[in-house]
Write an enzyme that holds these catalytic residues in place. Structure first.
Site, PDB file in Angstrom:
ATOM      1  N   GLU A   1      -0.589  -9.147 -15.088  1.00  0.00           N
ATOM      2  CA  GLU A   1      -0.129 -10.008 -14.000  1.00  0.00           C
ATOM      3  C   GLU A   1      -1.099 -11.157 -13.761  1.00  0.00           C
ATOM      4  OE1 GLU A   1       0.621  -7.534 -10.573  1.00  0.00           O
ATOM      5  OE2 GLU A   1       1.108  -5.915 -11.946  1.00  0.00           O
TER       6      GLU A   1
ATOM      7  N   SER B   1       4.805 -12.638  -8.678  1.00  0.00           N
ATOM      8  CA  SER B   1       3.770 -12.032  -7.843  1.00  0.00           C
ATOM      9  C   SER B   1       3.559 -10.585  -8.264  1.00  0.00           C
ATOM     10  CB  SER B   1       4.168 -12.101  -6.364  1.00  0.00           C
ATOM     11  OG  SER B   1       5.291 -11.265  -6.132  1.00  0.00           O
ATOM     12  N   HIS B   2       2.455 -10.046  -7.815  1.00  0.00           N
ATOM     13  CA  HIS B   2       2.084  -8.665  -8.145  1.00  0.00           C
ATOM     14  C   HIS B   2       3.216  -7.700  -7.774  1.00  0.00           C
ATOM     15  CE1 HIS B   2      -0.761  -5.200  -8.366  1.00  0.00           C
ATOM     16  NE2 HIS B   2       0.030  -4.724  -7.421  1.00  0.00           N
ATOM     17  N   VAL B   3       3.694  -7.821  -6.553  1.00  0.00           N
ATOM     18  CA  VAL B   3       4.696  -6.865  -6.086  1.00  0.00           C
ATOM     19  C   VAL B   3       6.005  -7.025  -6.848  1.00  0.00           C
ATOM     20  CG1 VAL B   3       5.586  -8.323  -4.216  1.00  0.00           C
ATOM     21  CG2 VAL B   3       5.679  -5.836  -3.994  1.00  0.00           C
TER      22      VAL B   3
END
Length: 1468
Positions: free
Chosen positions: A981, A1072-1074
């Site tokens: 990521e 994004s990470h999520v």
């Protein structure tokens, strides 16, 4: 050119002994390589003349020589002696015997006046890879001259020779040279056979061929030197104002002189030449006006120096020639004012040196950089030239499926972990030769507990301490000492105890320490065993208690999806690599061949390792003193190998670039050693030999690293802030350097900087100079350093980079230097649009050179990496500019960033078509097309899919290697988890994602679209839980499947265990990470823009909901708990009325024609198509069909040919009935082993031929085998998981399911469509809803990402279709003429059971997946065509509904404007 006459004269003045003080003051500017008002690059003059050439900015101006340098002489040209030639042929032929039967013939034409000499080479009986290694000979020249007129494919070899490839002609190799310089007397050369690595010489020496002299009418005529210089300027301007080396400058003067001789040879007089040249060159006239109009007593040399000072104060702008003249006049006026006040010339000279001449230039010019274009003019290009397409796939290294065997230590710790209820801070494994030490740190309430385990055979003692600050050894309090410990002065010693491991014959030693005082931040220790001290590769072991954010290190696993052997070798060599960067880079270079042979996964292993290094996850230096030049040499070696991989393996270019981005460039000209030398210059110049500077000096001498760039910048920031120490620490911390890291160096930096105010100017100047030295080694992707290395520079500053000369990369595009200058001038501009255009234009100009062989390719790659990185930072800086921007501006930014991504990525076809789509959307907007927002939304959706697809490919390639190597090396698990990521988010893809988020709501509003942005479209069922922040529950584990409705999602959170969906009004990035976590975890994740919808979902808190997301919507409904319990494959089917299957019997026929289709023989799919064929009007086409009826599969299975298969299948069915669902795949594989009874083959052939369908066997037995395999795959799909569990849920007897096979000829469609004759969204029976895709319909009905073109049409107005959405599907399926075998089961006809689509339809041939370009598709760009096609589709649906008298679900295709219907069934 490298620098011009005027500038050289200026330098001679500036650096004369009487002006050394002034030299020091302006040294930093003079050593700056960039072309500006004055190009201060020292070079030798080829000719001195009454006129001097001077470069100001990007201009060469010509003026009368102001500084008298002695008398000049004219250069004359006379004929050279020539070899005798045959007057009849005008040619000279020489022959050489090279080796055995390999011969060389050289044929030289005798040039006439004004022509070139032509030299033809022919090598007989030659190989395919000959190269001419050559140069030219001129009078009184000891070195080879490299003529500018060269054959195609010629390369410059080390700036000393040319290498031109021969062209194969039959059994011979030929090459033609054209020599246009009459001063060249001969050619000298060797021939090299690359394939055999063999040189051909003439009796061991070079081969020499003399050239005949050119006939000339100008034997006794000289060309005035001023005209030569003007012609040289014009040549320089024509070539894009390139930077030349002194040697190239000399060649340019000679070429200019030759061109004038050519003109004279054609009859032009000197006066003709002068008139022609001066009419082209108004610069000379302007300069003469300046000199003649300056009625001043101020010497011109002082005016030049003061003009330089003014230019420097103005920020070194890029002046036009007119502004240059004004600047000279202003400088002269200011000096005249001083003279009028009574100052002597000597006084004025001193004031200039001290900077005491009053000037108004600074404020005036700092506001705006004068005469620099506000934006560059971009060239028009075909974006398809950016296409980079390769078919390589990462090959997974085979890994044993046997379970991993745990060592005794690992097994002991695993059992210990099972009994630890507290939070585990960290777990680290250390290799002790062939033994292990494992340390586990847990954090019970208010305490720290340390577990140590080792399998050392001899008794071990822990020699340990506690630290209140990192690195400190302090005696532990007596209260924390375990039993039988001994307290020492600054440490304690504790014996390990011996423990048995369950069910194992061997034992381990372990120790537990509980520390109840939270003031301690860590624990240093060593071991003593068998009379020896054991440490961590030369250093103390150290456990950090503060690592609360660190996750427990996962086990290494089996290494699946990695180059496991290479990663294992890297882990073994890490202890050696830790010694220094020299060791690490040399080890990496040693592994490059193995990595390349392992393919993309091997190079991924190197990248992961280098990335762990670059992000400071690995030790950079441990107890080893290495010289900077040795680091630089190792970097050179590694990056040179990477350059070769980049060149030799085009499909590895992207991963090669990524590796290079983690490694510094290395230095030329012994720059590495200068890191050591020049810190001493700084200390000596500025009287700062103690304190922090001395500590840094010692660190630099011991082992320099990229940290030194950060430290140097922090010092510069500290000085510029007027010695604000907080700025120093902020600069360090912002770039990842903490106080603890400074203390952790082998030569620690303990002190803070503390300088005197009188040191400010000198330190600032010297540190800025020193920064370039540091960046030359460590910062390959630094933009200024990368530009400098490509454009070339030569520096003779005071103590810094003395004697360093970097030559320009040869063959740079015309105007490239000006483009880079534009970028540097605008690099900090707040309005970034023009900068982005410049950056991307530079990358476009550079791109062709990245695909050509070039000795300086590495420098070009680093420049491209730096330009790419700058795009990302520029876009991020431009967010404010876009806050209230128009859709057009945002779309333009998006197109620029996509173009930049396409320039960086392999397999970029999808991105290129996205770019073409954005360009079309912009054109639609500008032309006020009503559909612009609707089309732009489809392109936006496709772009998101492209980003997500690239992220997934990166994850597959890199993440397994990061996890495996991270576990082996003990890298922080948190860093490992987000490894891929961070790679993605560190590039311009993340910036693109943010831009898409800004534009999406604008497009939705403009196009009146829906209320959802679906990021992870996964069907989910779970209980609704409402939370304020996802962050507050990210560490929670939900016991039941949970749909989280979170008010705030920042983008950095984790998805909690047990969560099956996250819905939010927030707009986190797609990258994004999520978002990545959700996709990888198969969790539904969506943003809802409609607060009413979200409030309704919140009102269902505690209830069980089913979420069914599409690409742009989420449908939700309440479910019952028994539905959740019965879900076996996450595919939930609603409760339905009982349904039953009727077993079908074999009717004695293996194949039947469509006229024979009945309900006892085939399913509804076949019967409907047969019914349609005789009912539809002629403009609706229905393909001819035959079928293998019900019972054929069972009959084939019972045939004696398949006795073994039948027996095995029965065993597997019993296994399946027992609940082993793995048997489903085994059953499918077993069905594919069936053999075809001869009677089946005979009957199917006859039926197909009677129906005028092509028989596959007519094309050979292999084609029949392909058809037979497709039939078996249809039968086998009875046991696919989706279908099997679906029948179980509705309690259908799976054994009663029978499968007929419908056989049709495939229509290679232009478009495919599905029609619902009643709008399924609204239930409106007066409205037809349809979807259309390019190519075959499998992308429409199968699991292919993206949206189809969708439209509705009122049945009472079928000529007016209304488009609801344009297509975003990135691929289409196409196939050559072939057959398709469609499933037609008795389970697809049942009322109340959606059995359609559960089973497979299989084409005989593989479909070709084609990336789609919608920007030229008439369905998109031609309104009339679109209206015609969509109307025809709607009319077909309405007609078929009329035939059946009920709503229909119709599938069909469009080919050459004609409508074909391939199946229909009642709409569910």
């Amino acid at each position: 050119m490298s620098g011009a006459v005027g500038n050289n004269l200026l330098l001679q003045y500036c650096f004369s002994p009487t002006r050394l003080e002034h030299k020091r003051r302006i040294n930093s500017s003079i050593s700056n390589w960039r072309s500006s008002f004055f190009q201060l690059q020292a070079s030798s003059l080829t000719h001195q003349s009454p006129l001097s050439t001077e470069f100001h900015g990007q201009r060469l101006t010509v003026k009368k020589n102001i500084l008298r340098m002695g008398k000049q002489r004219a250069v004359t040209r006379s004929s050279q002696a020539v070899l005798a030639t045959d007057p009849s042929s005008g040619q000279l032929v020489e022959k050489f015997n090279l080796d055995g039967n390999v011969g060389l013939q050289v044929e030289v034409s005798s040039p006439t006046s004004g022509s070139v000499a032509v030299v033809n080479f022919q090598v007989t009986s030659s190989g395919d890879s000959l190269i001419l290694h050559w140069g030219a000979i001129k009078p009184q020249s000891k070195k080879w001259i490299l003529p500018h007129r060269r054959p195609v494919g010629t390369m410059v070899y080390q700036n000393q020779a040319l290498r031109s490839p021969f062209v194969k002609s039959g059994s011979n190799a030929v090459l033609k040279l054209e020599i246009d310089d009459p001063s060249i007397q001969a050619l000298e050369f060797l021939i090299f056979d690359e394939a055999q690595n063999k040189w051909y010489k003439n009796n061991g020496g070079n081969i020499l061929v003399k050239l005949p002299a050119r006939e000339s009418r100008t034997k006794s005529v000289s060309v005035p030197e001023d005209l030569v210089q003007i012609q040289a300027y014009l040549r320089w301007e024509r070539k894009g104002k390139q930077m030349y080396t002194p040697e190239q400058e000399k060649e340019e003067y000679e070429a200019a002189r030759l061109e004038l001789f050519e003109e004279m040879a054609k009859g032009s007089s000197i006066q003709d030449l002068r008139t022609k040249l001066t009419s082209k060159n108004d610069i000379r006239e302007s300069r003469e006006k300046l000199v003649s109009g300056s009625k001043s007593n101020i010497p011109d040399d002082l005016v030049q120096i003061h003009a330089y000072v003014r230019w420097e104060k103005a920020g070194k702008p890029n002046y036009s020639p007119e502004q240059q003249l004004k600047e000279f006049e202003e400088a002269r006026k200011e000096l005249q004012v001083e003279l009028d006040k009574g100052s002597s010339l000597e006084d004025i000279q001193k004031k200039i040196v001290k900077g005491e001449i009053k000037t108004q230039v600074a404020k005036q010019l700092e506001k705006k950089k004068f005469f620099m274009a506000e934006r560059i003019q971009r060239k028009k290009r075909d974006v398809m030239q950016l296409l980079s397409k390769f078919s390589s796939e990462p090959k997974e290294q085979e890994v044993s499926s046997e379970p991993q065997v745990l060592s005794a230590v690992q097994q002991f710790v695993k059992e210990k972990e099972n009994h630890i209820a507290d939070t585990v801070l960290c777990k680290a494994i250390y290799k002790l030769a062939d033994k292990e030490l494992l340390v586990l740190v847990a954090k019970p309430s208010g305490k720290t507990k340390v577990y140590l385990v080792t399998d050392l055979p001899e008794s071990a003692v822990l020699h340990w301490a506690l630290s209140e600050r990192p690195g400190q050894w302090a005696a532990p309090p007596l209260s924390v000492l375990p039993a039988d410990s001994v307290s020492l002065a600054k440490a304690a010693e504790t014996k390990f105890s011996t423990n048995s491991v369950d069910n194992q014959p061997y034992k381990v030693q372990s120790l537990e320490i509980t520390i109840d005082d939270e003031k301690f931040v860590g624990m240093p220790f060593v071991l003593f065993s068998d009379g020896k001290w054991i440490n961590n590769s030369g250093s103390d072991f150290y456990i950090d208690f503060r690592a609360e954010s660190r996750k427990v290190q996962k086990d290494a696993g089996d290494g699946r999806g990695t180059s496991k052997a290479l990663l294992g070798k890297i882990a073994e060599l890490e202890s050696e690599a830790q010694k220094s960067f020299m060791h690490r880079f040399n080890i990496a270079a040693d592994l490059m061949e193995e990595a390349t042979n392992a393919g993309e996964l091997g190079l991924a292993a190197i990248f992961v390792w280098m990335r762990f290094m670059a992000t400071r996850q690995l030790v950079w230096n441990k107890n080893y003193n290495v010289k900077p030049r040795e680091i630089s040499k190792a970097q050179d070696r590694l990056t040179d190998l990477l350059q070769k991989v980049y060149t030799s393996y085009p499909h590895y270019r992207e991963i090669s670039r990524m590796i290079m981005s983690t490694v510094g460039r290395g230095g030329e000209g012994d720059v590495g050693q200068r890191i050591r030398d020049e810190i001493l210059v700084i200390q000596r110049n500025n009287d700062c030999k103690g304190g922090m500077m001395e500590e840094w000096h010692q660190k630099l001498h011991n082992n320099t690293s990229p940290d030194d760039v950060v430290i140097c910048q922090a010092l510069i920031d500290y000085i510029k802030s007027d010695f604000d120490i907080s700025i120093y620490w902020k600069s360090l911390n912002d770039n990842g350097i903490t106080k603890e890291r400074l203390l952790g160096y082998d030569r620690a930096i303990h002190s803070e900087p503390n300088f005197r105010r009188d040191q400010k100017d000198g330190l600032l100047r010297d540190l800025q100079n020193y920064m370039r030295t540091l960046k030359a080694v460590h910062s390959g992707a630094d933009l200024e350093a990368a530009i400098a290395n490509c454009m070339g520079y030569r520096t003779e500053g005071q103590g810094f980079m003395v004697g360093v000369q970097i030559n320009p990369v040869p063959g740079l595009p015309s105007g490239f230097q000006e483009l880079l200058q534009f970028i540097l001038v605008n690099i900090e501009e707040k309005n970034v649009e023009a900068l982005l255009e410049g950056l991307i234009e530079a990358r476009e100009e550079l791109r062709p050179m990245l695909y050509q062989s070039n000795e300086r390719l590495r420098d070009l790659i680093f420049l491209d990496i730096a330009l790419d990185s700058t795009v990302r930072t520029a876009v991020e800086r431009g967010y404010e500019e876009l806050s209230n921007a128009s859709p057009e501006k945002i779309m333009y930014f998006i197109s620029l960033v996509i173009e930049n991504l396409a320039l960086s990525m392999d397999n970029n076809e999808d991105l290129i078509y996205c770019l073409k789509g954005w360009n079309l959307a912009l054109a639609m907007l500008k032309s006020s097309n009503d559909h612009w927002a609707l089309f732009a939304k489809s392109v936006l959706d496709r772009t998101r899919l492209a980003l997500a697809g690239k992220a997934e490919l990166f994850h597959q390639l890199l993440q397994p290697s990061a996890e495996y190597l991270g576990a082996l090396l003990g890298v922080d698990q948190g860093v490992v988890d987000i490894f891929t990521e961070e790679i993605i988010r560190g590039g311009s893809a993340a910036s693109l994602s943010s831009l898409l988020n800004r534009l999406d709501p604008i497009l939705r509003q403009t196009a009146h679209l829906g209320s959802w942005q679906v990021i992870s479209p996964v069907e989910a069922i779970g209980y609704v839980v409402v939370v304020d922040e996802l962050l507050s529950v990210q560490n929670k584990s939900f016991s039941k499947p949970t749909i989280l409705v979170a008010k705030s999602v920042r983008g950095e959170e984790e998805i909690p265990d047990g969560a099956v969906a996250v819905l939010t009004p927030d707009m986190p990035d797609v990258l994004s990470h999520v978002s990545v976590r959700a996709r990888n975890s198969k969790v539904c994740f969506a943003t809802c823009f409609d607060s009413n919808i979200l409030d309704d979902i919140r009102a269902n808190e505690g209830k069980l909901l089913l979420l069914k997301p599409s690409s742009a919507d989420v449908v939700y409904s309440e479910m019952q708990e028994d539905d959740l319990e019965s879900s076996a494959d996450s595919k939930i089917v609603s409760s339905a009325p009982p349904v039953a299957l009727v077993r079908k019997q074999f009717a004695g026929r293996y194949a039947i024609r469509s006229e024979e289709f009945t309900s006892d023989m085939v399913g509804a799919k076949s019967r409907n198509i047969a019914h349609l064929k005789v009912k539809v009007p002629s403009w609706i086409n229905v393909p001819t069909s035959v079928a293998l009826p019900f019972g054929v599969f069972e009959t084939v299975l019972s045939d004696d040919l398949n006795e073994v298969v039948a027996t095995e299948l029965q065993v597997l069915k019993t296994k399946l009935d027992g609940g082993d669902f793995n048997a489903l795949g085994e059953i499918r594989d077993t069905v594919l082993e069936l053999s075809a009874p001869p009677q089946l083959v005979k009957e199917l052939k006859n039926v197909m031929q009677q129906s005028d369908m092509p028989w596959p066997g007519d094309e050979g037995s292999q084609r029949w085998e392909q058809a037979w395999m497709a039939i078996k795959k249809v039968w086998a799909s009875k046991w696919n998981e989706r279908a099997y569990f679906s029948t179980r849920k509705v309690k259908l007897d799976h054994d009663y399911l029978c499968m007929a096979v419908l056989v049709q000829e495939i229509i290679n469609a232009d478009y495919a469509f599905v029609i619902h004759t009643t709008n399924p969204s609204s239930g409106d029976s007066s409205e037809i809803y349809a979807e259309v895709v390019k190519g075959l319909g499998e992308t429409l009905v199968g699991a292919y990402p993206g949206r189809a073109l969708s439209f509705v049409c009122k049945k009472n107005d079928l000529n007016s279709p209304q488009v609801l959405g344009y297509p975003s599907k990135p691929v289409g399926l196409y196939i050559k003429r072939s057959m398709i075998f469609r499933s037609d089961s008795n389970g697809e006809d049942l009322e109340g059971y959606a059995g359609a689509g559960l089973y497979d339809s299989v084409p005989m041939d593989e479909e070709e997946e084609v990336v789609l370009d919608y920007s030229s598709d008439p369905l998109i760009v031609d309104n009339n065509f679109r209206s015609s096609i969509l109307s025809s589709i709607a009319k077909a649906g309405s007609t078929i509904e009329d035939i059946y008298g009920s709503a229909q679900d119709v599938e069909g295709v469009v080919k050459d404007g004609k409508i074909y219907v391939v199946q229909t069934r009642p709409q569910m």
